[in-house]
Design a protein around this motif. Structure first.
Motif, PDB file in Angstrom:
ATOM      1  N   UNK A 182       0.858  -1.182   0.000  1.00 35.58           N
ATOM      2  CA  UNK A 182       0.000   0.000   0.000  1.00 35.58           C
ATOM      3  C   UNK A 182       0.891   1.227   0.000  1.00 35.58           C
ATOM      4  N   UNK A 183       0.568   2.178  -0.855  1.00 34.54           N
ATOM      5  CA  UNK A 183       1.288   3.442  -0.864  1.00 34.54           C
ATOM      6  C   UNK A 183       0.322   4.592  -0.971  1.00 34.54           C
ATOM      7  N   UNK A 184       0.605   5.645  -0.235  1.00 30.50           N
ATOM      8  CA  UNK A 184      -0.183   6.873  -0.314  1.00 30.50           C
ATOM      9  C   UNK A 184       0.649   7.960  -0.968  1.00 30.50           C
ATOM     10  N   UNK A 185       0.039   8.714  -1.881  1.00 33.61           N
ATOM     11  CA  UNK A 185       0.659   9.882  -2.490  1.00 33.61           C
ATOM     12  C   UNK A 185       1.989   9.504  -3.141  1.00 33.61           C
ATOM     13  N   UNK A 186       3.095  10.155  -2.747  1.00 31.36           N
ATOM     14  CA  UNK A 186       4.388   9.787  -3.310  1.00 31.36           C
ATOM     15  C   UNK A 186       4.732   8.340  -3.039  1.00 31.36           C
ATOM     16  N   UNK A 187       4.245   7.807  -1.926  1.00 29.88           N
ATOM     17  CA  UNK A 187       4.433   6.392  -1.634  1.00 29.88           C
ATOM     18  C   UNK A 187       3.700   5.505  -2.615  1.00 29.88           C
ATOM     19  N   UNK A 188       2.573   5.992  -3.153  1.00 29.98           N
ATOM     20  CA  UNK A 188       1.855   5.244  -4.190  1.00 29.98           C
ATOM     21  C   UNK A 188       2.653   5.235  -5.485  1.00 29.98           C
ATOM     22  N   UNK A 189       3.312   6.355  -5.795  1.00 34.43           N
ATOM     23  CA  UNK A 189       4.191   6.376  -6.970  1.00 34.43           C
ATOM     24  C   UNK A 189       5.334   5.370  -6.811  1.00 34.43           C
ATOM     25  N   UNK A 209       5.278   2.714  -4.981  1.00 36.36           N
ATOM     26  CA  UNK A 209       4.671   1.382  -5.075  1.00 36.36           C
ATOM     27  C   UNK A 209       4.478   0.967  -6.532  1.00 36.36           C
ATOM     28  N   UNK A 210       4.090   1.903  -7.375  1.00 38.93           N
ATOM     29  CA  UNK A 210       3.951   1.612  -8.805  1.00 38.93           C
ATOM     30  C   UNK A 210       5.311   1.268  -9.418  1.00 38.93           C
ATOM     31  N   UNK A 211       6.367   1.932  -8.958  1.00 35.96           N
ATOM     32  CA  UNK A 211       7.710   1.610  -9.443  1.00 35.96           C
ATOM     33  C   UNK A 211       8.124   0.204  -9.003  1.00 35.96           C
ATOM     34  N   UNK A 212       7.810  -0.163  -7.767  1.00 36.67           N
ATOM     35  CA  UNK A 212       8.110  -1.512  -7.289  1.00 36.67           C
ATOM     36  C   UNK A 212       7.383  -2.551  -8.149  1.00 36.67           C
ATOM     37  N   UNK A 213       6.114  -2.289  -8.435  1.00 37.08           N
ATOM     38  CA  UNK A 213       5.330  -3.236  -9.229  1.00 37.08           C
ATOM     39  C   UNK A 213       5.884  -3.392 -10.639  1.00 37.08           C
ATOM     40  N   UNK A 239       2.469  -9.079  -3.973  1.00 40.29           N
ATOM     41  CA  UNK A 239       1.281  -9.934  -3.979  1.00 40.29           C
ATOM     42  C   UNK A 239       0.079  -9.179  -4.523  1.00 40.29           C
ATOM     43  N   UNK A 240       0.006  -7.899  -4.213  1.00 40.92           N
ATOM     44  CA  UNK A 240      -1.038  -7.010  -4.723  1.00 40.92           C
ATOM     45  C   UNK A 240      -0.609  -5.589  -4.423  1.00 40.92           C
ATOM     46  N   UNK A 241      -1.138  -4.660  -5.198  1.00 43.89           N
ATOM     47  CA  UNK A 241      -0.791  -3.249  -5.060  1.00 43.89           C
ATOM     48  C   UNK A 241      -2.057  -2.439  -4.818  1.00 43.89           C
ATOM     49  N   UNK A 242      -2.043  -1.662  -3.749  1.00 46.26           N
ATOM     50  CA  UNK A 242      -3.111  -0.710  -3.469  1.00 46.26           C
ATOM     51  C   UNK A 242      -2.503   0.686  -3.494  1.00 46.26           C
ATOM     52  N   UNK A 243      -2.820   1.455  -4.530  1.00 47.30           N
ATOM     53  CA  UNK A 243      -2.221   2.773  -4.729  1.00 47.30           C
ATOM     54  C   UNK A 243      -3.252   3.850  -4.425  1.00 47.30           C
ATOM     55  N   UNK A 244      -2.987   4.621  -3.369  1.00 43.85           N
ATOM     56  CA  UNK A 244      -3.921   5.654  -2.923  1.00 43.85           C
ATOM     57  C   UNK A 244      -3.473   7.020  -3.429  1.00 43.85           C
ATOM     58  N   UNK A 288       2.567  -0.355 -18.756  1.00 42.73           N
ATOM     59  CA  UNK A 288       2.668  -1.548 -19.602  1.00 42.73           C
ATOM     60  C   UNK A 288       3.338  -2.695 -18.852  1.00 42.73           C
ATOM     61  N   UNK A 289       4.423  -2.397 -18.152  1.00 44.65           N
ATOM     62  CA  UNK A 289       5.143  -3.437 -17.417  1.00 44.65           C
ATOM     63  C   UNK A 289       4.280  -4.029 -16.313  1.00 44.65           C
ATOM     64  N   UNK A 290       3.571  -3.173 -15.592  1.00 44.10           N
ATOM     65  CA  UNK A 290       2.729  -3.651 -14.495  1.00 44.10           C
ATOM     66  C   UNK A 290       1.599  -4.520 -15.039  1.00 44.10           C
TER      67      UNK A 290
END
Length: 267
Positions: free
Chosen positions: A94-101, A103-107, A115-120, A197-199
């Protein structure tokens, strides 16, 4: 009970906390970079999950080169380092704001660890139709910090937030972390464009989250765009951009069914 540990990652000592038991849930902080922003919500989820929070490099208890601009790929590698040190192969992230960005990079970089991504509300404003205007605002905030200092820059920054009825709560860092955020993290985070695309090709289970009070904020308008690019659902959650901090119980209850649906096997 929370257990504090640390791990070395590319010249930084990353301090992290682990509490609870069950499938791993790693929470990535945004502005301010401190895992303490999740101090209210983490215990609420620790009855079902092993909740991992951490201070990003250069923030709070973690060390690192505070003269260097934030590197999104390095941030993703830091997440993997923390996850490994905590003893887990995969986690719901789970990532919020910049943490969501981040998280998208990790994915995109390490889908095998997600296991799953929750991007807030990821502020990937380069995806917006009015990207030029949004990026110009970000540059104005940065320039204001350099020329007029933290208070004036943070007031300008806060003007972009939607749904807040009072002063912005303490989720944006404090002390030394505010100038570090404004000087070294803000522009790289907001200039970030995720590799959708990668995700998508990696079939990372993803949900985009948007606050019911976030209205037309730039970070809310990115949500349907990213979701469309990934072919994933959008879920409306209570409150505004920092609802997990100021209305933790309601936010936790909104997350719980999503987390249960995407729980990784307990490893």
């Amino acid at each position: 009970m929370s257990v504090t540990q640390s791990v070395q990652s590319e010249g930084a000592e990353l301090v992290f906390d682990v509490q609870g038991s069950g499938p791993a849930l790693l929470l990535i902080p945004g502005a301010g970079g401190t895992g303490a922003v999740y101090a209210h919500i983490a215990p609420l989820l620790a009855d079902q999950f092993t909740v991992i929070t951490y201070d990003r490099r250069g923030n709070a208890r973690s060390s690192g080169d505070t003269t260097a601009d934030l590197d999104m790929s390095q941030q993703a590698r830091d997440v993997v380092a923390v996850l490994t040190a905590a003893g887990h192969e995969k986690a719901i992230i789970f990532g919020n704001s910049g943490g969501a960005n981040i998280a998208l990079q990790v994915a995109a970089d390490r889908p095998d660890r997600v296991a799953a991504l929750l991007a807030h509300e990821p502020p990937a404003v380069g995806l917006l139709p009015d990207a030029d205007a949004q990026l110009a605002f970000m540059e104005q905030v940065h320039t204001t910090f350099l020329t007029e200092g933290v208070p004036v820059a943070m007031k300008l920054f806060a003007s972009s937030l939607v749904g807040f009825t009072g002063p912005v709560a303490g989720g944006l860092g404090q002390g030394r972390d505010v100038p570090f955020f404004l000087g070294k993290e803000y522009r790289p985070i907001t200039r970030f464009v995720p590799n959708l695309d990668s995700i998508r090709q990696a079939n990372v289970p993803t949900v985009l989250l948007v606050g019911e009070r976030s209205g037309d904020a730039s970070y809310a308008r990115t949500v349907p765009i990213i979701a469309a690019g990934l072919g994933c659902p959008v879920v409306t959650v209570p409150g505004h951009h920092l609802a997990f901090l100021v209305d933790s119980e309601a936010f936790a209850e909104a997350l719980r069914p999503l987390l249960s649906a995407y729980s990784a096997p307990h490893d």
